[in-house]
Design an enzyme around this catalytic site. Structure first.
Site, mmCIF file in Angstrom:
data_model
loop_
_atom_site.group_PDB
_atom_site.id
_atom_site.type_symbol
_atom_site.label_atom_id
_atom_site.label_comp_id
_atom_site.label_asym_id
_atom_site.label_seq_id
_atom_site.Cartn_x
_atom_site.Cartn_y
_atom_site.Cartn_z
ATOM 1 N N HIS B 30 -67.235 -30.606 46.601
ATOM 2 C CA HIS B 30 -67.109 -31.468 47.772
ATOM 3 C C HIS B 30 -68.463 -31.698 48.448
ATOM 4 O O HIS B 30 -68.781 -32.796 48.872
ATOM 5 C CB HIS B 30 -66.134 -30.823 48.753
ATOM 6 C CG HIS B 30 -65.731 -31.716 49.871
ATOM 7 N ND1 HIS B 30 -64.720 -32.630 49.760
ATOM 8 C CD2 HIS B 30 -66.208 -31.842 51.127
ATOM 9 C CE1 HIS B 30 -64.593 -33.270 50.887
ATOM 10 N NE2 HIS B 30 -65.478 -32.815 51.749
ATOM 11 N N HIS B 70 -59.844 -37.955 51.854
ATOM 12 C CA HIS B 70 -59.314 -36.740 52.477
ATOM 13 C C HIS B 70 -57.988 -36.415 51.791
ATOM 14 O O HIS B 70 -56.955 -36.226 52.426
ATOM 15 C CB HIS B 70 -59.150 -36.922 53.992
ATOM 16 C CG HIS B 70 -59.797 -35.827 54.772
ATOM 17 N ND1 HIS B 70 -59.274 -35.289 55.913
ATOM 18 C CD2 HIS B 70 -60.939 -35.147 54.551
ATOM 19 C CE1 HIS B 70 -60.071 -34.347 56.375
ATOM 20 N NE2 HIS B 70 -61.086 -34.237 55.558
#
Lengths: 236, 599, 82
Positions: B30, B70
Site C-alpha cells: 500500500h 479504499h
C-alpha cells in the site's frame, strides 16, 4: 451624499460550505458583500444577512443546533429587530429555526436519504422583500441538497398561511403542506431549503434564484432612496 | 527473500521490534508499491511524484488530481471505509495547495451497497466538495471484494503550488488536525500483506470525521494563502511515519520526530502506535521556525490540534523520539526504498474477439442524487450525461471522466486497459474538451499468483497512453483483492482530465438521433473517430459516447428532467466498437444511421 | 401471543472513534464551561414485539440487532425490557 450599493454579509459558521457560493451570488447581483466570522460583528451598515448552507459543526448533534447558540445569535436577533433582511438557506434555515426566529422544525427527509436535484417550486407570496420579482403562483426551478429538509409545523407556531413563501410543486421530502420556504410575521426573515444562490446562471442549470437576490437588492435600494427622499423633503 | 532479511542486510544488523513495525507499514504494498513501481516508471508521465498529479489549466491555475482505492476498508465496514476513502484523497489534493473542487467515484460491487453510497454521500456532502460523476458496475465478481475508487480534483493558483518535500535543515514540520488515536494501526499493511509474508487480516477501522476535514481544508488553505506552507503531506496510510519520512527523504534530509508532542485522543498509546497510527483528518506542514506559531494559531482557530513535531536535519537519518528515548533511528531513504518486485515483460497479441459480459444495469439516479453534485456552483454538466464539466470562475473549465472495462479485463487485460483509455479520450472529446492527463487506479487480484495479467494491463495502459499522447499524472494500486483464492477481474480505473477553451458545451435538444461510426473496432480508425468527435462537438451537437448503448435509462431520465423525450433503437455493436450517438443531422464521412428522435 | 416492549441501546465499541461525541463534548467544555469528561453518542431504539414468552421475545430482539439494527463491526448494544 452618494447612494452606495446595498451591503450584505454572509455569516460563516464552522462547517458552512455554501458561504462562498452565497458571496458569489450576492456580488453577481451587485451587493457590496463580504464574509462575517462568528467571532466578529455584524456591520452597522449591513442591509442583508445571509446564513448559508452547509453542515455547521458537522450537524453532529442536531442540524443547526450548535450554531444557533453562538454568541453572534444575539446580534442576528438585534439585526432582525431593526428590520434588517435575513435569508437563511438550507443549514441557514435550520439555524434560524433552532434560534426560534422562524417557527416549526426541519426533520429528516421522508426518504431517509440526502436528496440533491433541481425541483419545481411555486411562489406562494410575492409581497416579501425577497420575492417582489416573482409572480404570485409562478412556477420556478431551484436546486435542493439536503438530508434534513422535511418541514413540519409545530403546535400553534405557524399561525397562518401568511408565512409560507415557497411550496414544492410535488412532494420531495415529505414536508407538511409541501412547504419549502417560510418567513417571519414581519417578512424581513426568509428561511428556505432550496438554494437560490445555486441558481443564478443558466450555465449551471437555472437562473431562477437570481430574482430572490435581485428582489432584496431592489427592495433595499428603493427603501433607502425613499428615506433619502424624505430627508430631502424634510430639509426643504 | 523475505523483506525482513533484505532490511537486516541493508541495516547491517538485527532489526528492533519498533523497526519491524515501522517497515511493515512503509514497505507494505500500500505504501511501497513494490509490485507496481517498476511498471509505473515505464509510463509516460507528467506532473508526477507529489501527493497528487499536477497539470496546468491556464496561465494562472493548475489542476491537482488523483484516484485512490479504499477497497479493503470498504469490504470490512462499508460506511466508514468509503467515507475515509473520500477524506484521504481529498487531503492529497489539498496538500498540493489546491482547493478540492470535485469528487468522482468508481464503484464495483455485487449489489448497490447502501453503506458505501451513504459513506461517500455523508462525507463528501458535509465537506462541501461536489460529487460530480462516477460509474457504478454491478457484478457478482465483486461479491467479496467491492472496489471503491475515489478520484478527487482540485484547482489552485500557480503561486500556491506546494512541494511534497522539505527543502533545508532548520525547517520544522507542524502536524495538525484531529487528535491521534489507535485507529487504523497497520491499516496500510492490512491493505496488502505484512513483512513476514503473511497476509494480514487484522481488523482496522477508521472512522471519518467530515467536520474536522472541512476545518482542515479551510485552515490549510488559509495557511497557503498567507504563505506559511513550504511543503506538505497528508497523513494517510503509515501516519506520521510515512508523511514525515517522505517529506525529508525526497530531499535527502533527515528528521527528529518528537512523538511526545503529538496530541492524543487515547493517552495510553505507546510511541510506535503514535508513529504509525492512521487517524484520519491530519496534515503535516513544512514551515520555518518563525512561521510555525502562526500555523498553529490558524489550526487552533479552526478547532484543530496542532504542534511542532519534527525538526528537519541534514543528517539523512530518521530519528523518532519519545521524551528522551529513541524509538527508531534509521536512514530516512531506507524507509522509502521498499524492495521492488520483478516486473514481467509482455508482448501484446492481436486483439481477441471479446464477448459481451453484461454487468447488471441499475438506475444511477438512486445513487448520484444522494450526492451533492452542485455545491460550489461550478457544475456545468452534471451526473447522468457521462463526463462532467466543471468551470473555473473567471477562467475556462475542465472535463472529468472516470471509466473502467472490467468486462474486457476478465477476458484479456492488455486490450482492456488499452480500450479503457481510448474510450476516456472519446468521452472527453465529446464535451468539447481536449485530454490533458490521466490518473490510473489499478485494482488487481494476487500479483504473486498471476503476475502476467498485471504486466499485460500495465503494458496496455502504457501503449494506449503513447498512442493517444496522454500522460499519466498520478495513480494508485490496490492488489490482493482476493477472497479464498478467488480474485476480482483485472479492473483498471482511469480518471481523465480534459481542458475546455470555452464553456459552450454541446447540449441535447429536439432532433433526430444518429449512430455514427463503426460497430466493431480497428485501431487504425481511432484517430479518425477522434477527429470527427472533436469536429462534431465543436459544431455544437450533443454527443453520447458509451461502451454499452443497450441500457440508456439514466440518460433518458436525465433528458426527461429538461423536458426531452428520447426514443431510440439501441445500435447493435460489438463489446469494443467505435460508435457514438449524435443528436442532430450532422455531415460526416463516417457511416451514419438514423436510430431515433429526441422530442 | 403477547406483546413485549424493549429498548435497544446502541453505542460505538469503546475502541471505535466517535467524532460526533467528541465534537459535542468539546463544545460543552469550551463554549459552555461544562466539565463533561466523556461523551459518546449512540442510538436508542424502542420496539415492541409479539412472542409466546419473554425468552422468545428476547431472542427475536437479539436477532433483529444482529441482523440489522446494529453494525456489529463497530457497535455494541444492550437490550432492556420496558
Amino acid at each position: 451624499m452618494t447612494a452606495s450599493f446595498p451591503k450584505a454579509q454572509v455569516v460563516v459558521y464552522p462547517g458552512s460550505n455554501c458561504d462562498r457560493d452565497a458571496l458569489w451570488a450576492l456580488r453577481y447581483v451587485g451587493f457590496d458583500a463580504e464574509f462575517v466570522d462568528i467571532r466578529s460583528h455584524i456591520g452597522s451598515d449591513v442591509n442583508l444577512l445571509v446564513l448559508p448552507g452547509g453542515f455547521s459543526y458537522g450537524d453532529y448533534l442536531r442540524v443547526g443546533a450548535v450554531a444557533a447558540r453562538e454568541p453572534i445569535s444575539s446580534e442576528i436577533r438585534d439585526f432582525m429587530s431593526r428590520g434588517g433582511l435575513i435569508i437563511g438557506i438550507c443549514n441557514g434555515f435550520q439555524i434560524l429555526i433552532e434560534m426560534g426566529i422562524l417557527p416549526g422544525a426541519l426533520l429528516q427527509n421522508s426518504t431517509g436519504k440526502f436528496i440533491c436535484k433541481i425541483v419545481e417550486l411555486e411562489v406562494v407570496d410575492n409581497e416579501t422583500p425577497f420575492t417582489r420579482y416573482f409572480e404570485r403562483g409562478e412556477k420556478i426551478h431551484l436546486p435542493i441538497a439536503h438530508g434534513f429538509g422535511r418541514y413540519v409545523k409545530t403546535n400553534g407556531l405557524v399561525n397562518s398561511q401568511d408565512n409560507v413563501i415557497f411550496r414544492y410543486a410535488q412532494d420531495v421530502n415529505g414536508a407538511d403542506e409541501l412547504i419549502a420556504g417560510i418567513s417571519n410575521e414581519n417578512k424581513n426573515v426568509l428561511g428556505l431549503m432550496p438554494h437560490p444562490e445555486r441558481a443564478i446562471e443558466k450555465l449551471i442549470g437555472s437562473d431562477d434564484g437570481l430574482r430572490v437576490f435581485l428582489s432584496a437588492f431592489n427592495y433595499i435600494k428603493t427603501s433607502s432612496e425613499n428615506m433619502l427622499q424624505k430627508t430631502k423633503v424634510g430639509v426643504a | 527473500m523475505k523483506y525482513i532479511d533484505i532490511l537486516e542486510r541493508k541495516l547491517g544488523r538485527k532489526v528492533t521490534k519498533a523497526e519491524i513495525e515501522a517497515f511493515t507499514v512503509m514497505w507494505s504494498e500500500h505504501c511501497g508499491y513494490s509490485h507496481t513501481k517498476g511498471y509505473i516508471r515505464q509510463l509516460p508521465r507528467v506532473g508526477f511524484g507529489g501527493n497528487a498529479g499536477i497539470v496546468p489549466l491556464d496561465d494562472y491555475h493548475f489542476i491537482a488530481f488523483k484516484v485512490e482505492s479504499h477497497n479493503h476498508p470498504s469490504a470490512i465496514e462499508p460506511f466508514n471505509g468509503a467515507a475515509t476513502g473520500v477524506g484521504g484523497i481529498i487531503r492529497d489534493i489539498l496538500a498540493m495547495g489546491a482547493r478540492p473542487t470535485a469528487i468522482l467515484d468508481s464503484l464495483h460491487m455485487d449489489k448497490v451497497t447502501e453503506g458505501i453510497i451513504d459513506g461517500i454521500s455523508d462525507y463528501g456532502n458535509s465537506i462541501g466538495v461536489p460529487t460530480v460523476g462516477g460509474e457504478l458496475r454491478i457484478s457478482d465478481y465483486y461479491k467479496y471484494n467491492p472496489l471503491v475508487n475515489v478520484m478527487a480534483v482540485g484547482v489552485g493558483r500557480n503561486e500556491h503550488l506546494i512541494p511534497s518535500t522539505a527543502q533545508k535543515p532548520g525547517q520544522v514540520i507542524v502536524i495538525f488536525g484531529g487528535a491521534t488515536g489507535r485507529d487504523g494501526i497497520h491499516g496500510a499493511s492490512f491493505a496488502s500483506e505484512d513483512l513476514t509474508g503473511e497476509k494480514a487480516t487484522k481488523l482496522s477501522i477508521q472512522v471519518g470525521d467530515p467536520f474536522a476535514e472541512k476545518m482542515l481544508i479551510e485552515a490549510f488553505l488559509e495557511m497557503v494563502e498567507e504563505g506559511l506552507v513550504e511543503g506538505a503531506q497528508d497523513l494517510g496510510a503509515g501516519g506520521v511515519l510515512s508523511a514525515t519520512s517522505e517529506l525529508v527523504a525526497k530531499a535527502n534530509l533527515g528528521a527528529i520526530v518528537h512523538l511526545d508532542r503529538m496530541p492524543l485522543r487515547e493517552p495510553d498509546m505507546n510511541p510506535v502506535e503514535i508513529l504509525i497510527s492512521e487517524s484520519q483528518e491530519r496534515m503535516a506542514v513544512v514551515t520555518s521556525v518563525e512561521k510555525a506559531n502562526r500555523v498553529i494559531e490558524i489550526a487552533r482557530r479552526y478547532l484543530l490540534f496542532a504542534d511542532i513535531v519534527v525538526e528537519v536535519t541534514e543528517t539523512g537519518r530518521y530519528v523518532a523520539k519519545y521524551n528522551d528515548g529513541t524509538v527508531i533511528d534509521v536512514p530516512a531513504k531506507l524507509l522509502e526504498e521498499s524492495p521492488e518486485e520483478r516486473t514481467y515483460g509482455y508482448r501484446p497479441v492481436e486483439m481477441p474477439k471479446f464477448n459481451w459480459i453484461k454487468f447488471k444495469n441499475v438506475d444511477a439516479h438512486g445513487v448520484f442524487e444522494r450526492y451533492d453534485y452542485m455545491v460550489g456552483t461550478d457544475t456545468v454538466v452534471r451526473p447522468g450525461y457521462g463526463p462532467a464539466v466543471i468551470r473555473v470562475k473567471s477562467s475556462s473549465g475542465y472535463s472529468l471522466v472516470i471509466h473502467s472495462r472490467a468486462d474486457l479485463g476478465l477476458q484479456e487485460p492488455y486490450w482492456a486497459a488499452y480500450i479503457t483509455l481510448l474510450e476516456c479520450v472519446r468521452k472527453t472529446l465529446s464535451v468539447g474538451a481536449r485530454p490533458l492527463a490521466i490518473t490510473d487506479g489499478i485494482n488487481y487480484a494476487d500479483p504473486d499468483v498471476q503476475p502476467e495479467g498485471l504486466a499485460a494491463q500495465m503494458k496496455g495502459l502504457k501503449d494506449a497512453c503513447e498512442f493517444a499522447n496522454v500522460p499519466v499524472a498520478s495513480g494508485n494500486a490496490s492488489l490482493y483483492n482476493t477472497y479464498k483464492g478467488n480474485g476480482i477481474p483485472p479492473t483498471l480505473v482511469i480518471g481523465m482530465i480534459g481542458k475546455l477553451e470555452n464553456l459552450n458545451v454541446p447540449r441535447p435538444r429536439k432532433s433526430a438521433i444518429y449512430a455514427i461510426g463503426f460497430k466493431d473496432f480497428k485501431l487504425e480508425r481511432e484517430r479518425l473517430l477522434w477527429n470527427e468527435i472533436e469536429r462534431i462537438a465543436k459544431a455544437g451537437y450533443f454527443i453520447v459516447s458509451m461502451h454499452d448503448f443497450s441500457t440508456m435509462s439514466t440518460l433518458k431520465q436525465e433528458l426527461q428532467k429538461i423536458g426531452l423525450d428520447m426514443k431510440v433503437k439501441s445500435p447493435k455493436c460489438e463489446p469494443v466498437h467505435q460508435l457514438i450517438m449524435v443528436f442532430g443531422d450532422v455531415d460526416t464521412k463516417l457511416p451514419k444511421e438514423l436510430i431515433g428522435y429526441c422530442n | 401471543m403477547q406483546k413485549y416492549r424493549f429498548v435497544v441501546d446502541v453505542q460505538y465499541k469503546s475502541n471505535v472513534r466517535d467524532p460526533r461525541g467528541e465534537m459535542i463534548k468539546r463544545v460543552l467544555n469550551d463554549e459552555y464551561d461544562i466539565p463533561v469528561t466523556s461523551l459518546r453518542l449512540g442510538k436508542s431504539i424502542h420496539l415492541e414485539i409479539e412472542a409466546e414468552n419473554e425468552g422468545d421475545a428476547m431472542k427475536l430482539v437479539s436477532k433483529a440487532c444482529e441482523k440489522l439494527l446494529v453494525n456489529t463491526v463497530t457497535e455494541t448494544y444492550e437490550v432492556r425490557r420496558i
